[in-house]
Motif scaffolding. Structure first.
Motif, PDB file in Angstrom:
ATOM      1  N   ASN A 100       0.821  -1.204   0.000  1.00 37.76           N
ATOM      2  CA  ASN A 100       0.000   0.000   0.000  1.00 37.76           C
ATOM      3  C   ASN A 100       0.860   1.262   0.000  1.00 37.76           C
ATOM      4  O   ASN A 100       0.551   2.235  -0.700  1.00 37.76           O
ATOM      5  N   GLU A 101       1.937   1.256   0.775  1.00 43.37           N
ATOM      6  CA  GLU A 101       2.855   2.403   0.795  1.00 43.37           C
ATOM      7  C   GLU A 101       3.526   2.577  -0.564  1.00 43.37           C
ATOM      8  O   GLU A 101       3.631   3.706  -1.071  1.00 43.37           O
ATOM      9  N   LEU A 102       3.988   1.489  -1.144  1.00 44.75           N
ATOM     10  CA  LEU A 102       4.614   1.561  -2.471  1.00 44.75           C
ATOM     11  C   LEU A 102       3.608   2.055  -3.504  1.00 44.75           C
ATOM     12  O   LEU A 102       3.958   2.882  -4.360  1.00 44.75           O
ATOM     13  N   LEU A 103       2.384   1.584  -3.418  1.00 45.19           N
ATOM     14  CA  LEU A 103       1.346   2.023  -4.347  1.00 45.19           C
ATOM     15  C   LEU A 103       1.137   3.532  -4.239  1.00 45.19           C
ATOM     16  O   LEU A 103       1.048   4.230  -5.256  1.00 45.19           O
ATOM     17  N   SER A 104       1.093   4.054  -3.028  1.00 41.04           N
ATOM     18  CA  SER A 104       0.932   5.504  -2.830  1.00 41.04           C
ATOM     19  C   SER A 104       2.092   6.279  -3.443  1.00 41.04           C
ATOM     20  O   SER A 104       1.884   7.324  -4.071  1.00 41.04           O
ATOM     21  N   ILE A 105       3.295   5.775  -3.266  1.00 42.36           N
ATOM     22  CA  ILE A 105       4.484   6.434  -3.821  1.00 42.36           C
ATOM     23  C   ILE A 105       4.424   6.427  -5.343  1.00 42.36           C
ATOM     24  O   ILE A 105       4.695   7.446  -5.994  1.00 42.36           O
ATOM     25  N   ILE A 106       4.064   5.286  -5.924  1.00 38.95           N
ATOM     26  CA  ILE A 106       4.012   5.166  -7.387  1.00 38.95           C
ATOM     27  C   ILE A 106       2.933   6.068  -7.962  1.00 38.95           C
ATOM     28  O   ILE A 106       3.165   6.778  -8.950  1.00 38.95           O
ATOM     29  N   VAL A 107       1.763   6.083  -7.359  1.00 42.70           N
ATOM     30  CA  VAL A 107       0.671   6.943  -7.844  1.00 42.70           C
ATOM     31  C   VAL A 107       1.081   8.413  -7.747  1.00 42.70           C
ATOM     32  O   VAL A 107       0.847   9.192  -8.675  1.00 42.70           O
ATOM     33  N   SER A 108       1.729   8.772  -6.668  1.00 37.03           N
ATOM     34  CA  SER A 108       2.215  10.142  -6.517  1.00 37.03           C
ATOM     35  C   SER A 108       3.252  10.475  -7.593  1.00 37.03           C
ATOM     36  O   SER A 108       3.235  11.576  -8.163  1.00 37.03           O
ATOM     37  N   SER A 109       4.125   9.537  -7.888  1.00 34.10           N
ATOM     38  CA  SER A 109       5.139   9.748  -8.931  1.00 34.10           C
ATOM     39  C   SER A 109       4.492   9.914 -10.304  1.00 34.10           C
ATOM     40  O   SER A 109       4.918  10.752 -11.106  1.00 34.10           O
ATOM     41  N   ILE A 110       3.457   9.124 -10.571  1.00 31.24           N
ATOM     42  CA  ILE A 110       2.737   9.252 -11.845  1.00 31.24           C
ATOM     43  C   ILE A 110       2.109  10.626 -11.943  1.00 31.24           C
ATOM     44  O   ILE A 110       2.245  11.308 -12.968  1.00 31.24           O
ATOM     45  N   ASN A 111       1.445  11.043 -10.880  1.00 34.15           N
ATOM     46  CA  ASN A 111       0.785  12.359 -10.887  1.00 34.15           C
ATOM     47  C   ASN A 111       1.786  13.487 -11.025  1.00 34.15           C
ATOM     48  O   ASN A 111       1.545  14.443 -11.760  1.00 34.15           O
ATOM     49  N   THR A 112       2.907  13.375 -10.355  1.00 36.27           N
ATOM     50  CA  THR A 112       3.951  14.404 -10.461  1.00 36.27           C
ATOM     51  C   THR A 112       4.508  14.448 -11.884  1.00 36.27           C
ATOM     52  O   THR A 112       4.680  15.526 -12.460  1.00 36.27           O
ATOM     53  N   SER A 113       4.763  13.284 -12.450  1.00 36.41           N
ATOM     54  CA  SER A 113       5.313  13.228 -13.827  1.00 36.41           C
ATOM     55  C   SER A 113       4.341  13.793 -14.832  1.00 36.41           C
ATOM     56  O   SER A 113       4.746  14.464 -15.783  1.00 36.41           O
ATOM     57  N   ARG A 114       3.075  13.542 -14.652  1.00 34.46           N
ATOM     58  CA  ARG A 114       2.068  14.089 -15.565  1.00 34.46           C
ATOM     59  C   ARG A 114       1.975  15.602 -15.454  1.00 34.46           C
ATOM     60  O   ARG A 114       1.722  16.282 -16.437  1.00 34.46           O
ATOM     61  N   GLY A 115       2.221  16.106 -14.250  1.00 39.09           N
ATOM     62  CA  GLY A 115       2.122  17.551 -14.023  1.00 39.09           C
ATOM     63  C   GLY A 115       3.310  18.332 -14.548  1.00 39.09           C
ATOM     64  O   GLY A 115       3.230  19.534 -14.763  1.00 39.09           O
ATOM     65  N   ASN A 116       4.435  17.668 -14.768  1.00 42.32           N
ATOM     66  CA  ASN A 116       5.652  18.368 -15.214  1.00 42.32           C
ATOM     67  C   ASN A 116       5.697  18.516 -16.720  1.00 42.32           C
ATOM     68  O   ASN A 116       5.485  17.737 -17.495  1.00 42.32           O
TER      69      ASN A 116
END
Length: 116
Positions: A100-116
């Motif tokens: 669950n922690e890894l999933l949160s990190i990955i989803v956050s990374s996806i969202n950050t990458s999409r925003g850049n």
């Protein structure tokens, strides 16, 4: 969390799942669920490694989406294993929490990458 830390965590997550699978009593249902869990958990680490070698931002995001799917699948099979083997809940809970922690990190990374 930097790339090296996440590489290490996804590898350790794969190993923890493999050790769990080796400890689960063998029957037809457990065998099938354990096979699926071993594949999805090891794919988590393998696909994160592939994401680190992405050729473009779109490729990076696509590979992280695969990691997201593999983590979600792993969590599903961990849930099923707890339902069918309640005596293993204590052993499975920390692995599920890490997923669950890894999933949160990955989803956050996806969202950050999409925003850049």
């Amino acid at each position: 969390m930097n790339k090296q830390e996440l590489l290490s965590r996804t590898k350790q997550y794969s190993i923890a799942n493999a050790r769990l699978v080796l400890s689960i009593p063998v029957n037809i249902v457990n065998r099938n669920y354990c096979d699926q869990l071993a594949r999805s958990a090891s794919s988590t680490g393998a696909n994160y490694r592939a994401a680190c070698r992405a050729k473009s931002k779109a490729d990076f995001i696509n590979k992280l989406k695969i990691v997201e799917e593999e983590l979600d699948e792993s969590m599903f099979f961990l849930e099923l294993l707890v339902e069918l083997n309640p005596e293993l809940k204590e052993k499975i809970t920390p692995i599920y929490k890490e997923a669950n922690e890894l999933l949160s990190i990955i989803v956050s990374s996806i969202n950050t990458s999409r925003g850049n």
